[in-house]
Design a protein around this motif. Structure first.
Motif, PDB file in Angstrom:
ATOM      1  N   LYS A  92       0.800  -1.225   0.000  1.00  0.00           N
ATOM      2  CA  LYS A  92       0.000   0.000   0.000  1.00  0.00           C
ATOM      3  C   LYS A  92       0.833   1.276   0.000  1.00  0.00           C
ATOM      4  CE  LYS A  92      -0.779  -0.856   4.920  1.00  0.00           C
ATOM      5  NZ  LYS A  92      -0.065  -2.159   4.810  1.00  0.00           N
ATOM      6  N   GLU A  93       1.944   1.312   0.769  1.00  0.00           N
ATOM      7  CA  GLU A  93       2.780   2.509   0.799  1.00  0.00           C
ATOM      8  C   GLU A  93       3.415   2.759  -0.566  1.00  0.00           C
ATOM      9  OE1 GLU A  93       2.897   0.126   3.071  1.00  0.00           O
ATOM     10  OE2 GLU A  93       2.602   1.042   5.065  1.00  0.00           O
ATOM     11  N   GLN A  94       3.815   1.706  -1.238  1.00  0.00           N
ATOM     12  CA  GLN A  94       4.398   1.838  -2.575  1.00  0.00           C
ATOM     13  C   GLN A  94       3.354   2.372  -3.562  1.00  0.00           C
ATOM     14  OE1 GLN A  94       6.148  -1.756  -4.106  1.00  0.00           O
ATOM     15  NE2 GLN A  94       6.433  -0.925  -6.159  1.00  0.00           N
ATOM     16  N   GLU A  95       2.135   1.836  -3.484  1.00  0.00           N
ATOM     17  CA  GLU A  95       1.063   2.300  -4.362  1.00  0.00           C
ATOM     18  C   GLU A  95       0.807   3.796  -4.155  1.00  0.00           C
ATOM     19  OE1 GLU A  95      -0.381   0.458  -6.579  1.00  0.00           O
ATOM     20  OE2 GLU A  95      -0.599  -1.608  -5.912  1.00  0.00           O
ATOM     21  N   LEU A  96       0.887   4.231  -2.908  1.00  0.00           N
ATOM     22  CA  LEU A  96       0.652   5.637  -2.576  1.00  0.00           C
ATOM     23  C   LEU A  96       1.791   6.519  -3.087  1.00  0.00           C
ATOM     24  CD1 LEU A  96      -1.132   7.690  -1.008  1.00  0.00           C
ATOM     25  CD2 LEU A  96       0.270   7.189   1.009  1.00  0.00           C
ATOM     26  N   ASN A  97       3.005   6.121  -2.786  1.00  0.00           N
ATOM     27  CA  ASN A  97       4.160   6.972  -3.096  1.00  0.00           C
ATOM     28  C   ASN A  97       4.504   7.028  -4.578  1.00  0.00           C
ATOM     29  OD1 ASN A  97       4.604   7.841  -0.433  1.00  0.00           O
ATOM     30  ND2 ASN A  97       5.711   5.955   0.047  1.00  0.00           N
ATOM     31  N   THR A  98       4.068   6.048  -5.356  1.00  0.00           N
ATOM     32  CA  THR A  98       4.292   6.090  -6.806  1.00  0.00           C
ATOM     33  C   THR A  98       3.208   6.873  -7.525  1.00  0.00           C
ATOM     34  OG1 THR A  98       3.162   3.953  -7.053  1.00  0.00           O
ATOM     35  CG2 THR A  98       5.582   3.911  -6.870  1.00  0.00           C
ATOM     36  N   GLY A  99       2.217   7.366  -6.798  1.00  0.00           N
ATOM     37  CA  GLY A  99       1.179   8.206  -7.376  1.00  0.00           C
ATOM     38  C   GLY A  99       0.019   7.470  -7.999  1.00  0.00           C
ATOM     39  N   ASP A 111      -0.426   3.322  13.524  1.00  0.00           N
ATOM     40  CA  ASP A 111       0.691   2.908  14.374  1.00  0.00           C
ATOM     41  C   ASP A 111       1.887   3.790  14.046  1.00  0.00           C
ATOM     42  OD1 ASP A 111       1.836   1.905  12.037  1.00  0.00           O
ATOM     43  OD2 ASP A 111       1.782  -0.187  12.664  1.00  0.00           O
ATOM     44  N   SER A 112       2.960   3.645  14.797  1.00  0.00           N
ATOM     45  CA  SER A 112       4.103   4.548  14.662  1.00  0.00           C
ATOM     46  C   SER A 112       4.768   4.430  13.291  1.00  0.00           C
ATOM     47  CB  SER A 112       5.124   4.276  15.767  1.00  0.00           C
ATOM     48  OG  SER A 112       5.564   2.925  15.737  1.00  0.00           O
ATOM     49  N   SER A 113       4.851   3.231  12.746  1.00  0.00           N
ATOM     50  CA  SER A 113       5.505   3.061  11.445  1.00  0.00           C
ATOM     51  C   SER A 113       4.692   3.712  10.333  1.00  0.00           C
ATOM     52  CB  SER A 113       5.729   1.576  11.154  1.00  0.00           C
ATOM     53  OG  SER A 113       4.495   0.887  11.033  1.00  0.00           O
ATOM     54  N   ARG A 114       3.368   3.623  10.408  1.00  0.00           N
ATOM     55  CA  ARG A 114       2.537   4.263   9.399  1.00  0.00           C
ATOM     56  C   ARG A 114       2.549   5.779   9.557  1.00  0.00           C
ATOM     57  NH1 ARG A 114      -2.513  -0.097   9.173  1.00  0.00           N
ATOM     58  NH2 ARG A 114      -1.350  -1.667   7.990  1.00  0.00           N
ATOM     59  N   ALA A 115       2.591   6.245  10.792  1.00  0.00           N
ATOM     60  CA  ALA A 115       2.694   7.685  11.014  1.00  0.00           C
ATOM     61  C   ALA A 115       4.004   8.232  10.463  1.00  0.00           C
ATOM     62  CB  ALA A 115       2.569   7.992  12.500  1.00  0.00           C
ATOM     63  N   ALA A 116       5.050   7.421  10.501  1.00  0.00           N
ATOM     64  CA  ALA A 116       6.349   7.842   9.962  1.00  0.00           C
ATOM     65  C   ALA A 116       6.355   7.799   8.438  1.00  0.00           C
ATOM     66  CB  ALA A 116       7.455   6.955  10.517  1.00  0.00           C
ATOM     67  N   ALA A 117       5.623   6.858   7.857  1.00  0.00           N
ATOM     68  CA  ALA A 117       5.650   6.662   6.408  1.00  0.00           C
ATOM     69  C   ALA A 117       4.625   7.506   5.668  1.00  0.00           C
ATOM     70  CB  ALA A 117       5.408   5.193   6.084  1.00  0.00           C
ATOM     71  N   MET A 118       3.563   7.917   6.352  1.00  0.00           N
ATOM     72  CA  MET A 118       2.469   8.630   5.699  1.00  0.00           C
ATOM     73  C   MET A 118       2.067   9.865   6.489  1.00  0.00           C
ATOM     74  SD  MET A 118      -0.062   5.500   4.535  1.00  0.00           S
ATOM     75  CE  MET A 118       0.316   4.334   5.849  1.00  0.00           C
TER      76      MET A 118
END
Length: 262
Positions: A92-99, A111-118
């Motif tokens: 999901k993070e890759q799908e988001l960051n590639t637009g 969670d903390s990792s998602r808050a850091a990534a998004m």
């Protein structure tokens, strides 16, 4: 559409924003994220399309759900057309960051990792991570020792289960692409328990008329938020403020009543 029964409604706190997100709301002058979406006229929502009742396919193969109704109303107020885009939850993070998508909006646990990534919206719904079982002799966490436990791959549930004493005591932790497949494997006897969101478990049990048990002992309380790219503050703020307006004028409660009952 079926409504939730009172037992399911009790776990949903839809009429308030918890305000747990401490991300800054100052929008940089160079942030064109909202303007870009408005220029296209379309807001692309990424989701796991097998995650009822948040986002899933109905009998006619249409993507529906609580989050879908929220997003549809947000788009209406912002003058946008909603496009739902099924994605691999594990990527999901890759799908988001590639637009490919503009946000992740589908029971996204904070969670903390998602808050850091998004760039996360304010939390809009409370949830609890639980075990559901078919065999009623499995009455507590201790009884799951030496058993096979299913969990969705790439989920916060997977990370939580892997790190827990219950997970370490399990015979196997079996990852599945989605919770519905995991629950169907429980139904066939392939696993002894599924560890997942209480909202999802209770909805599945009620709508499929299953005599399953949700164990009273869970592992964690959590909250759902909408995930955006880190730099897309203007878009995040516009969605966040629209959700707050919906909460204030009663639309949020109306959508909640449709899915979770009054």
């Amino acid at each position: 559409m079926k409504k939730f029964f009172a037992s399911i409604a009790a776990i949903a706190c839809c009429a308030m924003f918890m305000g747990c997100n401490d991300q800054k709301s100052d929008t940089p002058k160079t942030d064109e994220s909202l303007n870009k979406v408005k220029a296209v006229g379309e807001f692309v929502l990424g989701l796991d399309d097998s995650f009822p009742p948040m986002g899933f396919r109905d009998k006619d193969n249409n993507i529906v759900g609580f989050d879908i109704d929220l997003a549809t109303e947000v788009c209406k107020r912002l003058g946008l057309k909603l496009k739902t885009q099924p994605i691999s939850w594990d990527a999901k993070e890759q799908e988001l960051n590639t637009g490919k998508i503009d946000c992740i909006w589908n029971g996204l646990s904070v969670d903390s990792s998602r808050a850091a990534a998004m760039n996360l919206s304010e939390a809009y719904l409370k949830n609890r991570m639980i075990f559901t079982v078919k065999d009623k002799s499995l009455a507590n966490l201790a009884s799951l020792s030496g058993k096979k436990i299913a969990v969705q791959n790439g989920s916060t549930a997977q990370k939580l289960l892997d790190a827990s004493e219950a997970g370490k005591a399990a015979k196997d932790i079996v990852p599945f692409d989605d919770n519905q497949t995991a629950l169907m494997d429980l139904d066939k006897g392939g696993v002894d328990a599924v560890f997942l969101d209480e909202i999802v478990a209770k909805y599945w049990i009620v709508t499929n008329a299953k005599d399953y048990v949700v164990l009273e002992e869970g592992l964690s309380d959590e909250e759902y938020a909408v995930g955006f790219r880190k730099k897309d503050q203007a878009l995040r703020d516009a969605v966040n403020e629209t959700l707050k307006a919906m909460q204030a004028d009663g639309k949020f409660a109306e959508i909640s009543a449709k899915w979770f009952g009054k």
